[in-house]
Design a protein around this motif. Structure first.
Motif, mmCIF file in Angstrom:
data_model
loop_
_atom_site.group_PDB
_atom_site.id
_atom_site.type_symbol
_atom_site.label_atom_id
_atom_site.label_comp_id
_atom_site.label_asym_id
_atom_site.label_seq_id
_atom_site.Cartn_x
_atom_site.Cartn_y
_atom_site.Cartn_z
ATOM 1 N N GLU A 1 0.614 -1.562 0.089
ATOM 2 C CA GLU A 1 0.265 0.096 0.109
ATOM 3 C C GLU A 1 0.718 1.163 -0.333
ATOM 4 O O GLU A 1 0.814 2.349 -0.014
ATOM 5 C CB GLU A 1 -1.153 0.080 1.229
ATOM 6 C CG GLU A 1 -1.983 -1.227 0.836
ATOM 7 C CD GLU A 1 -1.403 -2.186 1.790
ATOM 8 O OE1 GLU A 1 -2.775 -3.303 1.457
ATOM 9 O OE2 GLU A 1 -0.656 -2.460 1.651
ATOM 10 N N GLU A 2 1.950 0.901 0.953
ATOM 11 C CA GLU A 2 2.862 2.792 1.053
ATOM 12 C C GLU A 2 3.467 2.808 -0.527
ATOM 13 O O GLU A 2 3.528 3.293 -0.994
ATOM 14 C CB GLU A 2 4.277 2.040 1.856
ATOM 15 C CG GLU A 2 3.342 2.376 3.182
ATOM 16 C CD GLU A 2 4.825 2.069 4.063
ATOM 17 O OE1 GLU A 2 4.754 2.803 5.225
ATOM 18 O OE2 GLU A 2 5.603 1.150 4.138
ATOM 19 N N ILE A 3 3.496 1.717 -1.308
ATOM 20 C CA ILE A 3 4.883 1.959 -2.356
ATOM 21 C C ILE A 3 3.795 1.861 -3.474
ATOM 22 O O ILE A 3 3.993 3.066 -4.176
ATOM 23 C CB ILE A 3 5.165 0.322 -2.650
ATOM 24 C CG1 ILE A 3 6.154 -0.306 -1.882
ATOM 25 C CG2 ILE A 3 5.667 0.543 -4.704
ATOM 26 C CD1 ILE A 3 6.724 -1.457 -2.345
ATOM 27 N N LEU A 4 2.872 1.694 -3.715
ATOM 28 C CA LEU A 4 1.295 2.392 -4.386
ATOM 29 C C LEU A 4 0.990 3.346 -4.075
ATOM 30 O O LEU A 4 0.496 4.448 -5.287
ATOM 31 C CB LEU A 4 0.578 1.246 -4.335
ATOM 32 C CG LEU A 4 0.098 -0.046 -4.980
ATOM 33 C CD1 LEU A 4 -1.173 -1.348 -4.716
ATOM 34 C CD2 LEU A 4 0.483 -0.338 -6.551
ATOM 35 N N GLY A 5 0.973 3.371 -3.110
ATOM 36 C CA GLY A 5 0.120 5.371 -2.575
ATOM 37 C C GLY A 5 1.404 6.314 -2.134
ATOM 38 O O GLY A 5 0.852 7.943 -2.703
ATOM 39 N N LYS B 1 8.499 8.308 -2.638
ATOM 40 C CA LYS B 1 9.290 8.464 -1.589
ATOM 41 C C LYS B 1 9.868 6.773 -1.791
ATOM 42 O O LYS B 1 10.406 6.697 -1.610
ATOM 43 C CB LYS B 1 8.064 7.958 -0.122
ATOM 44 C CG LYS B 1 8.560 7.021 0.907
ATOM 45 C CD LYS B 1 7.410 7.327 2.271
ATOM 46 C CE LYS B 1 8.176 6.638 3.004
ATOM 47 N NZ LYS B 1 7.219 6.336 3.995
ATOM 48 N N PHE B 2 9.528 5.926 -2.593
ATOM 49 C CA PHE B 2 9.954 4.741 -2.787
ATOM 50 C C PHE B 2 11.331 4.922 -3.589
ATOM 51 O O PHE B 2 12.182 3.996 -3.239
ATOM 52 C CB PHE B 2 9.077 4.183 -3.442
ATOM 53 C CG PHE B 2 10.142 2.291 -4.280
ATOM 54 C CD1 PHE B 2 9.959 1.438 -3.148
ATOM 55 C CD2 PHE B 2 9.825 2.293 -5.488
ATOM 56 C CE1 PHE B 2 10.159 -0.008 -3.560
ATOM 57 C CE2 PHE B 2 10.766 1.191 -6.086
ATOM 58 C CZ PHE B 2 10.890 0.593 -5.185
ATOM 59 N N SER B 3 11.040 5.892 -4.734
ATOM 60 C CA SER B 3 12.516 5.931 -5.338
ATOM 61 C C SER B 3 13.119 6.475 -5.290
ATOM 62 O O SER B 3 14.627 6.312 -4.774
ATOM 63 C CB SER B 3 11.843 7.048 -6.741
ATOM 64 O OG SER B 3 10.157 7.221 -7.395
ATOM 65 N N GLN B 4 12.849 8.090 -3.669
ATOM 66 C CA GLN B 4 13.671 8.081 -2.939
ATOM 67 C C GLN B 4 14.461 7.619 -1.861
ATOM 68 O O GLN B 4 15.634 7.510 -1.666
ATOM 69 C CB GLN B 4 12.869 9.583 -1.928
ATOM 70 C CG GLN B 4 12.858 10.770 -2.735
ATOM 71 C CD GLN B 4 11.946 11.701 -1.885
ATOM 72 O OE1 GLN B 4 11.851 11.841 -0.853
ATOM 73 N NE2 GLN B 4 11.437 12.445 -2.429
ATOM 74 N N GLU B 5 13.704 6.566 -1.605
ATOM 75 C CA GLU B 5 14.421 5.261 -0.731
ATOM 76 C C GLU B 5 15.384 4.645 -1.318
ATOM 77 O O GLU B 5 16.265 4.455 -0.765
ATOM 78 C CB GLU B 5 13.833 4.345 -0.712
ATOM 79 C CG GLU B 5 12.251 5.306 0.952
ATOM 80 C CD GLU B 5 12.399 5.048 2.644
ATOM 81 O OE1 GLU B 5 14.215 4.711 2.228
ATOM 82 O OE2 GLU B 5 12.840 5.907 3.349
ATOM 83 N N VAL B 6 14.871 4.422 -3.016
ATOM 84 C CA VAL B 6 16.173 3.335 -3.412
ATOM 85 C C VAL B 6 17.554 4.287 -3.828
ATOM 86 O O VAL B 6 18.821 3.961 -3.790
ATOM 87 C CB VAL B 6 15.552 3.050 -4.756
ATOM 88 C CG1 VAL B 6 15.671 2.650 -5.294
ATOM 89 C CG2 VAL B 6 14.147 2.004 -4.568
#
Length: 489
Positions: free
Chosen positions: A155-159, A163-168
């Protein structure tokens, strides 16, 4: 000849200069704008030279300019500074809640701009093919992506894809910098799962959206039907109002035409009367002129007579006779003129009165036609009424009928009744008058009010006593004989 050429120092000097120029030109290197020139060897100088922390390695980096390479002592190679687009695709990795998902993304990287980053990239990748460089970078990026997937929920990745890109990027930035590169952008393109978890997440929202869409569509259809019905009702109302306005306009036009025609007839009668009076005045003037001429002729005859008469007495007698005859003729002519004037005046007044009467009759006819047309429309409306509506109109008029029947008694102070025993004529006057009224209406129009009331009201139990009372009063009046009148106060 050859010996002279070899022994000539000038020739040798020229040859040496040409060789030197060739060597110098061939050793000058200038990289293209998208590349950096990496020079290694001795005598590098101090400008644009990078030394490793141990001081054991030194290289010179040239960007946007050129330099001469010392033969034998220095060598140079070019390093591409262009960005590289890397496509990453992970296998299914368990997320934080142990849901396996796979992601695909696009990453843009390039060699850093600092001397350290260029030197690091040159040390690791100088001389390697582009595909080899992409392969090494892809392994690092996919490893960081798998690590972040395990730390976040689906849900966090989809929403929050940002944020996911920054974390990577934060996860792999140190590894990428140690390779002399930097990340320009990271775009998450697709998230997939083979168990239908992502699809299930969207079903409640999809159902809600569909339900809201169906409700909105139903409300829209209802609004359309309501507006359509309202529009049809307004159209019908407007049509009725238009027809009413047309009928009123036609009636108004008829009245105005009647008034206009009456005014024209009055004006015509006035003009004809004025013409007759003018002709009469002309005739009177002619008669007065004739009287003056006759007077002059009489005077001339008198003078002739005086001249021919032997005696003054005869002349006076003759003059007296002639004067009497002239006065008589004048009075007769004046009386005839007055009589003619009176006759003409009476004829003009009679004709004017006749035309006024004709105009008034035409106006009354036009008004009658307009009222007849209005009555006809009322009759058409009455014909469209059901029995309940007609009966309601009759009931509404009954109080007026009763008032009209008892009106003769309204101003009577005292009533003395002469009747037979048991005969209350005044008491029965209202009922008898109402019965006679119903009978006259039936005889004149064919409408039987009693039958109509009896047929409609008797359908309701509460109205039967009223109808029975009316019929009993009528029968009692018909059966009771007239007795000897006696005074009753």
């Amino acid at each position: 000849m050859v010996e002279e050429f070899i022994a000539n120092p000038v020739i040798w000097a020229v040859v040496i200069i040409i060789l030197l120029l060739f060597i110098v030109v061939s050793r000058y290197r200038k990289p293209s704008p998208d590349k950096a020139l990496i020079i290694s060897g001795a005598l590098l100088g101090s400008k644009n030279v990078y030394k490793d922390p141990n001081g054991s390695k030194r290289i010179k980096i040239i960007q946007g300019g050129g330099t001469f390479l010392i033969p034998v002592l220095q060598s140079a190679k070019e390093l591409s500074m262009s960005s590289l687009q890397i496509q990453i695709e992970t296998p299914e990795i368990n997320s934080q809640q142990q849901v396996p998902i796979a992601v695909t993304g696009a990453v843009n990287v390039k060699v850093g701009n600092s001397l350290k980053e260029i030197a690091t990239a040159a040390e690791q990748f100088l001389g390697k093919e582009k595909q080899e460089i992409i392969s090494e970078l892809t392994a690092v990026l996919e490893g960081g992506t798998r690590d972040i997937i395990g730390r976040m929920t689906v849900e966090e990745i989809l929403g929050n894809r940002e944020k996911f890109s920054q974390e990577v990027q934060g996860q792999v930035s140190d590894y990428i910098e140690n390779m002399g590169f930097q990340i320009i952008s990271f775009t998450l393109q697709e998230i997939k799962d083979s168990n239908g978890y992502i699809e299930s997440l969207g079903k409640p929202q999809i159902a809600t959206v569909r339900q809201e869409a169906q409700i909105a569509e139903a409300n829209a259809d209802r609004e359309v039907r309501i507006k359509k019905a309202s529009a049809e009702q307004e159209a019908t109302k407007a049509e009725l109002e238009r027809e009413t306005e047309i009928a009123d306009a036609q009636k108004e036009k008829s009245l105005k035409m009647a008034d206009y025609q009456k005014q024209q007839e009055v004006a015509k009668a006035d003009a004809e009367k004025a013409a007759m009076l003018a002709q009469k005045g002309k005739d009177i003037a002619e008669q007065e002129q004739n009287i003056a001429i006759q007077a002059k002729e009489a005077d001339l005859k008198r003078k002739q007579y005086e001249a021919e008469s032997n005696t003054k007495a005869d002349a006076d007698l003759y003059v007296a006779k002639q004067s009497a005859e002239a006065e008589k003729a004048r009075q007769i002519a004046q009386a005839e003129a007055q009589a003619e004037q009176i006759k003409l005046q009476a004829d003009a007044d009679a004709e004017r009165t006749a035309k006024l009467g004709k105009a008034e009759a035409e106006r009354i006819r036009q008004v009658g036609l307009a009222q007849a047309e209005s009555t006809e429309k009322q009759a058409e409306a009455l014909a469209k009424m059901n029995e309940a509506g007609k009966l309601q109109m009759i009931i509404d008029k009954l109080p007026e009928i009763a008032t009209a029947l008892t009106a003769p008694y309204a101003n009577v102070d005292k009533i003395v009744q002469f009747s037979g025993a048991g005969d209350d004529s005044i008491g029965n006057a209202g009922v008898t008058g109402l019965t006679k009224t119903f009978a006259m209406v039936k005889e004149a129009t064919g409408i039987d009010f009693a039958e109509l009331i009896n047929g409609s009201l008797t359908q309701q139990a509460g109205n039967k006593p009223v109808v029975a009372a009316i019929e009993a009063a009528a029968k009692e009046k018909a059966l009771v004989p007239s007795g000897k009148d006696k005074p009753k106060q």
